[in-house]
Design a protein around this motif. Structure first.
Motif, PDB file in Angstrom:
ATOM      1  N   ILE A 273      72.794  67.173  65.026  1.00 15.71           N
ATOM      2  CA  ILE A 273      72.289  65.849  65.067  1.00 15.71           C
ATOM      3  C   ILE A 273      73.428  64.946  64.361  1.00 15.71           C
ATOM      4  CG2 ILE A 273      70.539  64.196  65.008  1.00 15.71           C
ATOM      5  CD1 ILE A 273      68.496  66.460  65.169  1.00 15.71           C
ATOM      6  N   MET A 274      74.197  64.109  65.161  1.00 14.38           N
ATOM      7  CA  MET A 274      75.321  63.240  64.597  1.00 14.38           C
ATOM      8  C   MET A 274      74.873  61.931  64.087  1.00 14.38           C
ATOM      9  SD  MET A 274      77.984  65.737  64.344  1.00 14.38           S
ATOM     10  CE  MET A 274      76.787  66.889  64.172  1.00 14.38           C
ATOM     11  N   ALA A 275      74.312  61.725  63.007  1.00 16.49           N
ATOM     12  CA  ALA A 275      73.723  60.779  62.683  1.00 16.49           C
ATOM     13  C   ALA A 275      74.634  59.943  61.802  1.00 16.49           C
ATOM     14  CB  ALA A 275      72.481  60.785  61.953  1.00 16.49           C
ATOM     15  N   ALA A 276      75.797  60.404  61.446  1.00 19.44           N
ATOM     16  CA  ALA A 276      76.485  59.685  60.526  1.00 19.44           C
ATOM     17  C   ALA A 276      77.671  58.644  61.213  1.00 19.44           C
ATOM     18  CB  ALA A 276      77.754  60.914  60.049  1.00 19.44           C
ATOM     19  N   ALA A 277      77.540  57.632  60.334  1.00 18.11           N
ATOM     20  CA  ALA A 277      78.487  56.314  61.203  1.00 18.11           C
ATOM     21  C   ALA A 277      79.801  56.602  60.680  1.00 18.11           C
ATOM     22  CB  ALA A 277      78.157  55.092  60.564  1.00 18.11           C
ATOM     23  N   VAL A 278      80.633  57.334  61.576  1.00 17.65           N
ATOM     24  CA  VAL A 278      81.824  57.881  61.330  1.00 17.65           C
ATOM     25  C   VAL A 278      83.084  56.707  61.619  1.00 17.65           C
ATOM     26  CG1 VAL A 278      83.786  59.783  61.828  1.00 17.65           C
ATOM     27  CG2 VAL A 278      81.162  60.215  62.150  1.00 17.65           C
ATOM     28  N   SER A 279      83.989  56.718  60.564  1.00 21.33           N
ATOM     29  CA  SER A 279      84.792  55.847  60.739  1.00 21.33           C
ATOM     30  C   SER A 279      85.786  56.163  61.988  1.00 21.33           C
ATOM     31  CB  SER A 279      85.833  55.787  59.599  1.00 21.33           C
ATOM     32  OG  SER A 279      86.435  54.812  59.561  1.00 21.33           O
ATOM     33  N   ASP A 280      86.342  55.222  63.001  1.00 26.92           N
ATOM     34  CA  ASP A 280      86.797  55.268  64.124  1.00 26.92           C
ATOM     35  C   ASP A 280      88.409  55.221  63.676  1.00 26.92           C
ATOM     36  OD1 ASP A 280      84.567  55.666  65.643  1.00 26.92           O
ATOM     37  OD2 ASP A 280      84.320  53.639  66.106  1.00 26.92           O
ATOM     38  N   PHE A 281      88.674  54.584  62.403  1.00 28.57           N
ATOM     39  CA  PHE A 281      90.167  54.356  62.505  1.00 28.57           C
ATOM     40  C   PHE A 281      90.419  54.743  60.856  1.00 28.57           C
ATOM     41  CE2 PHE A 281      89.543  51.720  65.959  1.00 28.57           C
ATOM     42  CZ  PHE A 281      90.724  52.102  66.569  1.00 28.57           C
ATOM     43  N   THR A 305      90.645  58.144  64.216  1.00 30.04           N
ATOM     44  CA  THR A 305      90.256  59.303  63.626  1.00 30.04           C
ATOM     45  C   THR A 305      89.759  60.443  64.763  1.00 30.04           C
ATOM     46  OG1 THR A 305      88.016  58.461  63.577  1.00 30.04           O
ATOM     47  CG2 THR A 305      89.534  58.385  61.394  1.00 30.04           C
ATOM     48  N   PRO A 306      89.570  61.476  64.540  1.00 32.14           N
ATOM     49  CA  PRO A 306      89.154  62.474  65.471  1.00 32.14           C
ATOM     50  C   PRO A 306      87.531  62.382  65.544  1.00 32.14           C
ATOM     51  CG  PRO A 306      89.269  63.570  63.367  1.00 32.14           C
ATOM     52  CD  PRO A 306      90.025  62.339  63.298  1.00 32.14           C
ATOM     53  N   ASP A 307      87.199  62.420  66.990  1.00 32.66           N
ATOM     54  CA  ASP A 307      85.897  62.243  67.408  1.00 32.66           C
ATOM     55  C   ASP A 307      85.102  63.407  67.159  1.00 32.66           C
ATOM     56  OD1 ASP A 307      83.389  61.541  68.560  1.00 32.66           O
ATOM     57  OD2 ASP A 307      84.281  60.271  69.955  1.00 32.66           O
ATOM     58  N   ILE A 308      84.588  63.526  66.038  1.00 36.22           N
ATOM     59  CA  ILE A 308      83.678  65.013  65.969  1.00 36.22           C
ATOM     60  C   ILE A 308      82.727  65.453  66.991  1.00 36.22           C
ATOM     61  CG2 ILE A 308      82.216  66.183  64.082  1.00 36.22           C
ATOM     62  CD1 ILE A 308      83.592  63.921  62.089  1.00 36.22           C
ATOM     63  N   LEU A 309      81.990  64.181  67.257  1.00 35.07           N
ATOM     64  CA  LEU A 309      80.839  64.605  68.051  1.00 35.07           C
ATOM     65  C   LEU A 309      81.423  65.106  69.450  1.00 35.07           C
ATOM     66  CD1 LEU A 309      77.919  64.684  69.224  1.00 35.07           C
ATOM     67  CD2 LEU A 309      78.096  62.171  69.526  1.00 35.07           C
ATOM     68  N   VAL A 322      73.037  65.997  69.745  1.00 31.84           N
ATOM     69  CA  VAL A 322      72.343  64.448  69.680  1.00 31.84           C
ATOM     70  C   VAL A 322      73.643  63.501  69.068  1.00 31.84           C
ATOM     71  CG1 VAL A 322      70.430  63.385  68.902  1.00 31.84           C
ATOM     72  CG2 VAL A 322      70.152  65.636  69.414  1.00 31.84           C
ATOM     73  N   GLY A 323      73.797  62.684  69.783  1.00 29.86           N
ATOM     74  CA  GLY A 323      74.522  61.561  69.079  1.00 29.86           C
ATOM     75  C   GLY A 323      73.967  60.185  68.847  1.00 29.86           C
ATOM     76  N   PHE A 324      74.493  59.386  67.934  1.00 34.16           N
ATOM     77  CA  PHE A 324      73.854  57.965  67.942  1.00 34.16           C
ATOM     78  C   PHE A 324      74.589  57.081  68.313  1.00 34.16           C
ATOM     79  CE2 PHE A 324      70.227  57.922  65.005  1.00 34.16           C
ATOM     80  CZ  PHE A 324      69.749  59.416  65.041  1.00 34.16           C
ATOM     81  N   ALA A 325      74.079  55.707  68.549  1.00 32.60           N
ATOM     82  CA  ALA A 325      75.079  54.722  69.130  1.00 32.60           C
ATOM     83  C   ALA A 325      74.389  53.605  68.267  1.00 32.60           C
ATOM     84  CB  ALA A 325      75.118  54.595  70.508  1.00 32.60           C
ATOM     85  N   ALA A 326      75.005  52.931  67.341  1.00 33.48           N
ATOM     86  CA  ALA A 326      74.701  51.836  66.906  1.00 33.48           C
ATOM     87  C   ALA A 326      75.277  50.720  67.466  1.00 33.48           C
ATOM     88  CB  ALA A 326      75.068  51.796  65.402  1.00 33.48           C
ATOM     89  N   GLU A 327      74.706  49.870  68.333  1.00 32.68           N
ATOM     90  CA  GLU A 327      75.452  48.811  69.247  1.00 32.68           C
ATOM     91  C   GLU A 327      74.770  47.362  68.513  1.00 32.68           C
ATOM     92  OE1 GLU A 327      77.519  50.001  71.291  1.00 32.68           O
ATOM     93  OE2 GLU A 327      77.237  51.985  71.448  1.00 32.68           O
ATOM     94  N   THR A 328      75.921  46.496  69.135  1.00 29.81           N
ATOM     95  CA  THR A 328      75.586  44.854  68.927  1.00 29.81           C
ATOM     96  C   THR A 328      75.485  44.183  70.249  1.00 29.81           C
ATOM     97  OG1 THR A 328      77.873  44.744  68.901  1.00 29.81           O
ATOM     98  CG2 THR A 328      76.902  44.672  66.630  1.00 29.81           C
TER      99      THR A 328
HETATM  100  N1  CTP Z   1      81.152  59.859  66.206  1.00 35.76           N
HETATM  101  C1  CTP Z   1      81.911  60.949  65.899  1.00 35.76           C
HETATM  102  N2  CTP Z   1      82.977  61.148  65.335  1.00 35.76           N
HETATM  103  C2  CTP Z   1      83.815  59.982  65.321  1.00 35.76           C
HETATM  104  C3  CTP Z   1      83.031  58.737  65.771  1.00 35.76           C
HETATM  105  C4  CTP Z   1      82.061  58.713  65.992  1.00 35.76           C
HETATM  106  O1  CTP Z   1      81.421  62.122  65.600  1.00 35.76           O
HETATM  107  N3  CTP Z   1      85.122  59.543  65.053  1.00 35.76           N
HETATM  108  C5  CTP Z   1      80.041  60.158  66.366  1.00 35.76           C
HETATM  109  C6  CTP Z   1      78.955  59.450  65.717  1.00 35.76           C
HETATM  110  O2  CTP Z   1      78.343  60.241  64.838  1.00 35.76           O
HETATM  111  C7  CTP Z   1      77.769  59.294  66.742  1.00 35.76           C
HETATM  112  C8  CTP Z   1      78.495  58.954  67.845  1.00 35.76           C
HETATM  113  O3  CTP Z   1      79.645  59.668  67.692  1.00 35.76           O
HETATM  114  O4  CTP Z   1      76.686  60.131  66.666  1.00 35.76           O
HETATM  115  C9  CTP Z   1      78.706  57.752  68.269  1.00 35.76           C
HETATM  116  O5  CTP Z   1      79.381  56.760  67.335  1.00 35.76           O
HETATM  117  P1  CTP Z   1      79.829  55.343  67.797  1.00 35.76           P
HETATM  118  O6  CTP Z   1      80.806  54.759  66.486  1.00 35.76           O
HETATM  119  O7  CTP Z   1      78.834  54.385  68.134  1.00 35.76           O
HETATM  120  O8  CTP Z   1      80.719  55.603  68.958  1.00 35.76           O
HETATM  121  P2  CTP Z   1      82.308  55.667  69.581  1.00 35.76           P
HETATM  122  O9  CTP Z   1      82.601  56.620  70.341  1.00 35.76           O
HETATM  123  O10 CTP Z   1      83.055  55.509  67.965  1.00 35.76           O
HETATM  124  O11 CTP Z   1      82.494  53.997  70.165  1.00 35.76           O
HETATM  125  P3  CTP Z   1      82.400  52.734  69.855  1.00 35.76           P
HETATM  126  O12 CTP Z   1      82.833  52.791  68.379  1.00 35.76           O
HETATM  127  O13 CTP Z   1      83.418  52.315  70.649  1.00 35.76           O
HETATM  128  O14 CTP Z   1      81.243  52.228  70.239  1.00 35.76           O
END
Ligand code: CTP
Length: 402
Positions: A273-281, A305-309, A322-328
């Protein structure tokens, strides 16, 4: 987990000794608190021997002058903060009256006011006392306040009368305690990997990029899965939260560290269950010396960054993801997109602009998006309840994929 068992003065006080044993079988750490009247029926020594801990009595609470009282005041606040639940069994009409009216004149009634933990009472008394409007109104007030009541059984009472008022069976009390604490055994044998909190990406030795995640949702998931019998691995970015007991806690900072720990530990897990707010950059290059102010503007180059999920999704096998999506905005559309893109079984989506949802709140308002097209919109719940609803859904997916 720690529970305070308040024992009050009724014939059924002796049954509390058996209750202590049963609660210990559920791996609960029991601290007994006795009222003065309870000690007329059973001695503190019995409970001290069963629990291996000092029993808190009112003799301790009121003994001597100044210093003992100060010590006692500190003690009840300390106990109030330490416990996960307050159980009173047997609960006399007198203690129910004190609780209902906020009278704090002994250790137990003070503890009730001082704790934020859930409260369970198991009344026991003479049938007329039980049926008296004063008692019933007190119980109505307590129920309305969220106190859980294990109703007494009917039968022969110590006073010689027959009717309602006998302390409920030990098993009924234990069952209620487990239910309130979320202690179930439906995840026994499973290993659940949870990620939580933000990640931090360093720019230079003194600066980093991060986000507003508090980690509360991930920690609630780890705690809930543990209470339901799972082995839990919690890969956590930096947070201020208390490390949940009994959980394998793996601290990380950057996305890269989180990726390494998750990929390594996911081999042991059948649920992730990937609840972390992972940095995208992250900064394309980390400077080893502090970046100086200089003149004019400063441009920071970021790389993805690598997309772990998504990586876990590529080697999914039977593991539930299970992934999370925090949206606006466009919550449903974005969540459905992530479900497919990341090969997840479920996306837990929330609109972080809503009050009572998202970062650094104790509650959340989420919708669960499932692969079969279903969307389950949950009401505003505290994060522990949201966690349990997510886990219920994980079990449901497992049941249907067999
Ligand atoms: N996640 C991840 N690795 C990343 C970014 C996100 O594993 N580098 C995982 C988060 O833990 C979460 C899911 O992916 O469970 C969705 O994260 P989110 O930031 O909402 O999605 P992104 O794919 O980054 O899409 P965006 O930022 O464009 O909404």
């Amino acid at each position: 987990m720690k529970l305070a068992l308040g024992v009050t003065g009724g014939v059924a006080a002796y049954k509390a000794a058996e209750l202590v044993r049963r609660l210990q079988n559920e791996k609960l750490d029991v601290q007994v608190v006795m009222t003065r009247a309870a000690q007329e029926f059973i001695t503190p020594l019995t409970f001290a021997a069963l629990t291996g801990q000092k029993v808190i009595t009112d003799i301790f609470a009121t003994a001597g002058s100044g210093p003992a009282n100060v010590e006692s005041a500190i003690e009840h606040i300390a106990v109030a903060q330490r416990i996960d639940l307050l159980l009173v069994a047997p609960a006399t009409a007198d203690i129910l009256g004190k609780f209902a009216h906020g009278i704090a004149e002994d250790f137990l009634s003070t503890l009730y006011l001082a704790t934020k933990a859930p409260v369970v009472v198991a009344p026991a008394m003479n049938v007329n006392m039980w049926e008296h409007p004063a008692t019933q109104q007190n119980l109505t007030a307590l129920r309305a306040r969220g106190v859980h009541v294990v109703d007494p059984d009917e039968g022969y009472l110590a006073c010689g009368m027959t009717g309602a008022g006998r302390l409920a069976a030990t098993e009924s009390i234990v069952k209620k305690v487990c239910e309130v604490l979320g202690l179930r055994h439906d995840f026994t044998g499973q290993t659940v990997l949870v990620t939580a909190g933000p990640t931090c990406e360093s720019l230079d030795p003194v600066r980093f990029l991060t986000n507003r995640s508090s980690g509360k949702m991930g920690y609630a998931l780890a705690e809930a899965a543990h209470r339901r019998g799972a082995r839990v691995i919690l890969v956590s970015g930096p947070t201020d939260l208390k490390i949940p007991q009994g959980v394998d806690w793996v601290p990380v900072r950057s996305t890269e560290q989180m990726q390494r720990s998750v990929l390594e530990r996911a081999r042991e897990a059948n649920v992730a269950i990937m609840a972390a707010a992972v940095s995208d950059f992250r900064p394309a290059a980390e400077q080893d010396k502090k970046i100086k102010r200089g003149d004019g503007t400063f441009t920071l180059e970021l790389e993805p960054t690598p997309d772990i999920l998504a990586e876990l999704g590529r080697e999914k096998g039977n593991r539930i993801l299970v992934g999370f999506a925090a949206e606006t905005n466009n919550v449903a559309e974005n969540a459905r997109g992530k479900l497919l893109r990341k090969a997840a079984d479920m996306i837990v989506a929330n609109d972080v602009t809503q009050a009572g949802a998202g970062f650094d709140t104790d509650t959340n308002i989420v919708t669960l998006f499932l692969r079969d097209g279903r969307e389950l919109a949950l009401p505003q719940l505290n994060k522990f309840d949201v966690a349990n609803r997510i886990l219920d859904q994980v079990l449901d997916i497992q049941k249907h994929s067999k």
